[in-house]
Design a protein around this motif. Structure first.
Motif, PDB file in Angstrom:
ATOM      1  N   VAL A  22       0.998  -1.282   0.070  1.00 32.54           N
ATOM      2  CA  VAL A  22       0.174  -0.084  -0.104  1.00 32.54           C
ATOM      3  C   VAL A  22       0.987   1.319  -0.129  1.00 32.54           C
ATOM      4  CG1 VAL A  22      -1.677   1.270   1.463  1.00 32.54           C
ATOM      5  CG2 VAL A  22      -2.156  -0.934   0.944  1.00 32.54           C
ATOM      6  N   ASP A  23       1.845   1.251   0.829  1.00 30.33           N
ATOM      7  CA  ASP A  23       2.547   2.312   0.800  1.00 30.33           C
ATOM      8  C   ASP A  23       3.564   2.725  -0.546  1.00 30.33           C
ATOM      9  OD1 ASP A  23       3.796   4.169   2.781  1.00 30.33           O
ATOM     10  OD2 ASP A  23       5.674   3.360   2.867  1.00 30.33           O
ATOM     11  N   ARG A  24       3.862   1.480  -0.948  1.00 29.46           N
ATOM     12  CA  ARG A  24       4.561   1.725  -2.468  1.00 29.46           C
ATOM     13  C   ARG A  24       3.447   2.187  -3.304  1.00 29.46           C
ATOM     14  NH1 ARG A  24       4.511  -1.965  -6.717  1.00 29.46           N
ATOM     15  NH2 ARG A  24       6.355  -1.908  -7.982  1.00 29.46           N
ATOM     16  N   ALA A  25       2.293   1.683  -3.410  1.00 31.69           N
ATOM     17  CA  ALA A  25       1.487   2.149  -4.304  1.00 31.69           C
ATOM     18  C   ALA A  25       0.949   3.692  -4.098  1.00 31.69           C
ATOM     19  CB  ALA A  25      -0.122   1.365  -4.170  1.00 31.69           C
ATOM     20  N   ILE A  26       0.875   4.029  -3.014  1.00 30.73           N
ATOM     21  CA  ILE A  26       0.565   5.737  -2.779  1.00 30.73           C
ATOM     22  C   ILE A  26       1.897   6.355  -3.071  1.00 30.73           C
ATOM     23  CG2 ILE A  26      -0.018   7.334  -1.010  1.00 30.73           C
ATOM     24  CD1 ILE A  26      -1.346   5.092   0.412  1.00 30.73           C
ATOM     25  N   GLN A  27       3.076   6.038  -2.994  1.00 24.71           N
ATOM     26  CA  GLN A  27       4.251   6.737  -3.422  1.00 24.71           C
ATOM     27  C   GLN A  27       4.083   6.881  -4.902  1.00 24.71           C
ATOM     28  OE1 GLN A  27       7.919   5.970  -1.544  1.00 24.71           O
ATOM     29  NE2 GLN A  27       7.186   4.645  -0.076  1.00 24.71           N
ATOM     30  N   ILE A  28       3.809   5.835  -5.681  1.00 19.95           N
ATOM     31  CA  ILE A  28       3.862   5.663  -7.011  1.00 19.95           C
ATOM     32  C   ILE A  28       3.016   6.866  -7.609  1.00 19.95           C
ATOM     33  CG2 ILE A  28       3.073   4.570  -9.148  1.00 19.95           C
ATOM     34  CD1 ILE A  28       4.165   1.971  -7.593  1.00 19.95           C
ATOM     35  N   VAL A  29       1.861   7.099  -6.970  1.00 22.80           N
ATOM     36  CA  VAL A  29       0.924   7.931  -7.472  1.00 22.80           C
ATOM     37  C   VAL A  29       1.649   9.512  -7.171  1.00 22.80           C
ATOM     38  CG1 VAL A  29      -1.368   9.101  -7.253  1.00 22.80           C
ATOM     39  CG2 VAL A  29      -0.998   6.595  -7.183  1.00 22.80           C
ATOM     40  N   GLU A  30       2.189   9.509  -6.031  1.00 21.59           N
ATOM     41  CA  GLU A  30       2.597  10.925  -5.441  1.00 21.59           C
ATOM     42  C   GLU A  30       3.796  11.280  -6.382  1.00 21.59           C
ATOM     43  OE1 GLU A  30       1.678  10.678  -0.958  1.00 21.59           O
ATOM     44  OE2 GLU A  30       3.496   9.896  -1.524  1.00 21.59           O
ATOM     45  N   GLN A  31       4.630  10.487  -6.775  1.00 25.94           N
ATOM     46  CA  GLN A  31       6.038  10.444  -7.626  1.00 25.94           C
ATOM     47  C   GLN A  31       5.389  10.859  -9.124  1.00 25.94           C
ATOM     48  OE1 GLN A  31       8.072  11.293  -5.187  1.00 25.94           O
ATOM     49  NE2 GLN A  31       9.557  10.123  -6.230  1.00 25.94           N
ATOM     50  N   ALA A  32       4.610  10.168  -9.368  1.00 25.82           N
ATOM     51  CA  ALA A  32       3.978  10.378 -10.765  1.00 25.82           C
ATOM     52  C   ALA A  32       3.513  11.716 -11.040  1.00 25.82           C
ATOM     53  CB  ALA A  32       2.958   9.261 -11.085  1.00 25.82           C
ATOM     54  N   ILE A  33       2.839  12.280 -10.142  1.00 30.75           N
ATOM     55  CA  ILE A  33       2.311  13.615  -9.912  1.00 30.75           C
ATOM     56  C   ILE A  33       3.488  14.600 -10.067  1.00 30.75           C
ATOM     57  CG2 ILE A  33       1.045  15.301  -8.673  1.00 30.75           C
ATOM     58  CD1 ILE A  33      -1.003  12.982  -7.891  1.00 30.75           C
ATOM     59  N   THR A  34       4.580  14.143  -9.300  1.00 29.19           N
ATOM     60  CA  THR A  34       5.765  15.175  -9.197  1.00 29.19           C
ATOM     61  C   THR A  34       6.361  15.194 -10.593  1.00 29.19           C
ATOM     62  OG1 THR A  34       5.994  14.709  -6.720  1.00 29.19           O
ATOM     63  CG2 THR A  34       7.995  15.440  -8.065  1.00 29.19           C
ATOM     64  N   LYS A  35       6.711  13.913 -10.996  1.00 25.48           N
ATOM     65  CA  LYS A  35       7.438  13.788 -12.438  1.00 25.48           C
ATOM     66  C   LYS A  35       6.539  14.295 -13.400  1.00 25.48           C
ATOM     67  CE  LYS A  35       9.893  10.508 -15.205  1.00 25.48           C
ATOM     68  NZ  LYS A  35      10.580   9.299 -15.257  1.00 25.48           N
ATOM     69  N   PHE A  36       5.390  14.037 -13.672  1.00 28.83           N
ATOM     70  CA  PHE A  36       4.464  14.358 -14.734  1.00 28.83           C
ATOM     71  C   PHE A  36       3.641  15.473 -14.980  1.00 28.83           C
ATOM     72  CE2 PHE A  36       5.373   9.647 -15.117  1.00 28.83           C
ATOM     73  CZ  PHE A  36       6.205   9.841 -16.316  1.00 28.83           C
ATOM     74  N   GLY A  37       3.368  16.244 -13.532  1.00 32.09           N
ATOM     75  CA  GLY A  37       2.452  17.028 -13.345  1.00 32.09           C
ATOM     76  C   GLY A  37       1.073  16.588 -13.307  1.00 32.09           C
ATOM     77  N   THR A  38       0.157  17.350 -13.263  1.00 31.07           N
ATOM     78  CA  THR A  38      -1.193  17.020 -13.055  1.00 31.07           C
ATOM     79  C   THR A  38      -2.226  17.139 -14.072  1.00 31.07           C
ATOM     80  OG1 THR A  38      -1.923  19.209 -12.167  1.00 31.07           O
ATOM     81  CG2 THR A  38      -1.231  17.586 -10.603  1.00 31.07           C
ATOM     82  N   PRO A  39      -3.214  16.361 -14.546  1.00 29.84           N
ATOM     83  CA  PRO A  39      -3.345  15.202 -13.615  1.00 29.84           C
ATOM     84  C   PRO A  39      -2.781  14.151 -14.160  1.00 29.84           C
ATOM     85  CG  PRO A  39      -5.268  15.537 -15.550  1.00 29.84           C
ATOM     86  CD  PRO A  39      -4.173  16.641 -15.742  1.00 29.84           C
ATOM     87  N   VAL A  40      -2.573  13.275 -13.132  1.00 29.26           N
ATOM     88  CA  VAL A  40      -2.271  11.706 -13.297  1.00 29.26           C
ATOM     89  C   VAL A  40      -3.632  10.835 -13.083  1.00 29.26           C
ATOM     90  CG1 VAL A  40      -1.156   9.632 -12.356  1.00 29.26           C
ATOM     91  CG2 VAL A  40       0.328  11.865 -12.942  1.00 29.26           C
ATOM     92  N   TYR A  41      -3.788   9.951 -14.160  1.00 27.35           N
ATOM     93  CA  TYR A  41      -5.175   9.199 -13.970  1.00 27.35           C
ATOM     94  C   TYR A  41      -4.632   7.872 -13.123  1.00 27.35           C
ATOM     95  CZ  TYR A  41      -7.493  12.307 -16.873  1.00 27.35           C
ATOM     96  OH  TYR A  41      -8.340  13.381 -17.487  1.00 27.35           O
ATOM     97  N   VAL A  42      -5.647   7.232 -12.644  1.00 27.75           N
ATOM     98  CA  VAL A  42      -5.541   6.056 -11.788  1.00 27.75           C
ATOM     99  C   VAL A  42      -6.677   5.211 -11.953  1.00 27.75           C
ATOM    100  CG1 VAL A  42      -5.178   4.953  -9.457  1.00 27.75           C
ATOM    101  CG2 VAL A  42      -4.221   7.265  -9.908  1.00 27.75           C
ATOM    102  N   ARG A  43      -6.389   3.979 -12.636  1.00 25.91           N
ATOM    103  CA  ARG A  43      -7.411   3.081 -12.921  1.00 25.91           C
ATOM    104  C   ARG A  43      -7.812   2.253 -11.453  1.00 25.91           C
ATOM    105  NH1 ARG A  43      -8.382  -2.173 -13.782  1.00 25.91           N
ATOM    106  NH2 ARG A  43      -9.972  -2.887 -15.257  1.00 25.91           N
ATOM    107  N   HIS A  44      -8.970   2.556 -10.985  1.00 28.23           N
ATOM    108  CA  HIS A  44      -9.564   2.065  -9.784  1.00 28.23           C
ATOM    109  C   HIS A  44      -9.113   2.631  -8.745  1.00 28.23           C
ATOM    110  CE1 HIS A  44     -11.244  -2.095 -11.751  1.00 28.23           C
ATOM    111  NE2 HIS A  44     -11.806  -0.789 -12.330  1.00 28.23           N
ATOM    112  N   GLU A  45      -9.631   2.466  -7.348  1.00 23.63           N
ATOM    113  CA  GLU A  45      -9.153   3.102  -6.404  1.00 23.63           C
ATOM    114  C   GLU A  45      -7.569   2.553  -6.073  1.00 23.63           C
ATOM    115  OE1 GLU A  45     -11.267   2.113  -2.957  1.00 23.63           O
ATOM    116  OE2 GLU A  45     -12.701   3.900  -3.346  1.00 23.63           O
ATOM    117  N   ILE A  46      -6.634   3.436  -6.055  1.00 24.36           N
ATOM    118  CA  ILE A  46      -5.253   2.972  -5.854  1.00 24.36           C
ATOM    119  C   ILE A  46      -5.010   1.858  -4.558  1.00 24.36           C
ATOM    120  CG2 ILE A  46      -4.448   4.863  -4.111  1.00 24.36           C
ATOM    121  CD1 ILE A  46      -2.518   3.068  -6.851  1.00 24.36           C
TER     122      ILE A  46
END
Length: 315
Positions: A22-46
């Motif tokens: 869970v910790d890793r999955a949340i970090q992935i979304v956070e890091q994706a937002i930092t790297k690619f800017g917003t929005p980042v899409y997520v398929r289903h609840e992370i």
């Protein structure tokens, strides 16, 4: 004159709350937002927790049910529960940037299922129909290659094509005891059935259930923080009741507690499912403390030091 608070013993299970996946999955979304800017899409609840999802939405994540709801020019993250093979195939076809946040322990189940299938084995998957993790595992192989077994009764009725060539796998968030009963039936009926190299039920699920078993017996009420959609959280309620708690309920957070349950209680147990933030535990302890003169005791069955690496794209 302020009214004196009644004493209340609070037993706090440990480990509880976030697991490494869970910790890793949340970090992935956070890091994706930092790297690619917003929005980042997520398929289903992370992960299966409303508080986590809403916080990620506030910083720029958009959650969608299916890939075709996400534009091709924005990154998409796949949830920690895993996805059918068809999902990354579609992302590649649409030339999308995608990041797979599947928990490595779920990926292990996928790899083992593929290995058994390649060896010509029929696979039994112990799990709950419709759960995203089960949908993802079933979707690793052609339709019919895996048979889903949910109960001891299903295991008694299962008829393989060749009893000498079967293997079993399990969802990672099941009740350890319930699963053991189902496995015992399969092994009695099919002594040669191939088992996972290492148990599929993940370390976090096992540890949280063990902590609740240690805590439950003296508890008048056990409060399990977690979402209704969270399999591992719902299992903690069942485990608490089976281990001797008089009552056990699932609560989203402190605001969802029915305080009448505690009116005659002297000891209350608190734990949290693997996708529930520790802040929710702290808020619940504070809410109990606002009503009662609390003495908090942590019951720790083991320490967890598992950490999973992030995918290269966001590392």
């Amino acid at each position: 004159m302020t009214q004196e608070k009644r004493p209340m013993k609070v037993l706090l299970a440990a480990p509880r709350g976030f697991c490494a996946g869970v910790d890793r999955a949340i970090q992935i979304v956070e890091q994706a937002i930092t790297k690619f800017g917003t929005p980042v899409y997520v398929r289903h609840e992370i992960v299966h927790n409303r508080h986590v999802v809403e916080r990620l939405e506030r910083i720029g994540a958009i959650f969608v049910d299916e890939l075709d709801e996400a534009p091709v020019d924005r990154p998409v993250v796949f949830s920690a529960h895993g996805v059918p093979k068809s999902v990354p195939e579609e992302a590649r076809r649409r030339e999308m940037i995608y990041i797979d946040a599947t928990c490595p322990l779920v990926s292990k189940v996928h790899v083992e299922a593929q290995r058994h299938h390649a060896a010509g084995m029929e696979i039994v998957l112990i799990g709950h129909a419709g759960h995203p993790e089960v949908v993802g595992t079933l979707g690793q192989l052609p339709e019919g290659a895996i048979t889903l077994v949910e109960t001891v009764g299903d295991a008694e009725k299962f008829e393989p094509k060749d009893p000498a060539r079967i293997a079993f796998a399990t969802q990672t968030t099941l009740s350890v005891d319930d699963t053991a009963e189902i496995v015992a039936v399969l092994q009695r009926r099919f002594p040669g059935i191939a088992a996972p190299h290492k148990e599929d039920i993940c370390y976090a699920t096992t540890n949280r259930q063990a902590a609740v078993k240690t805590m439950a017996e003296p508890c008048d009420v056990v409060l399990v923080i977690g979402s209704e959609t969270s399999s591992n959280s719902k299992r903690l309620v069942e485990v608490a009741l089976r281990a001797g708690a008089r009552k056990a309920v699932l609560v989203e957070d402190a605001s969802a507690v029915d305080w009448s349950l505690l009116e005659t209680a002297q000891t209350v147990g608190v734990t949290a499912g693997a996708s529930a933030p520790e802040q929710l535990v702290e808020d619940l302890i504070a809410a109990i403390g606002a009503r009662y003169d609390t003495a908090v005791e942590e019951l720790r069955v083991t320490d967890e030091n598992v950490v999973f690496k992030l995918p290269r794209l966001v590392a």
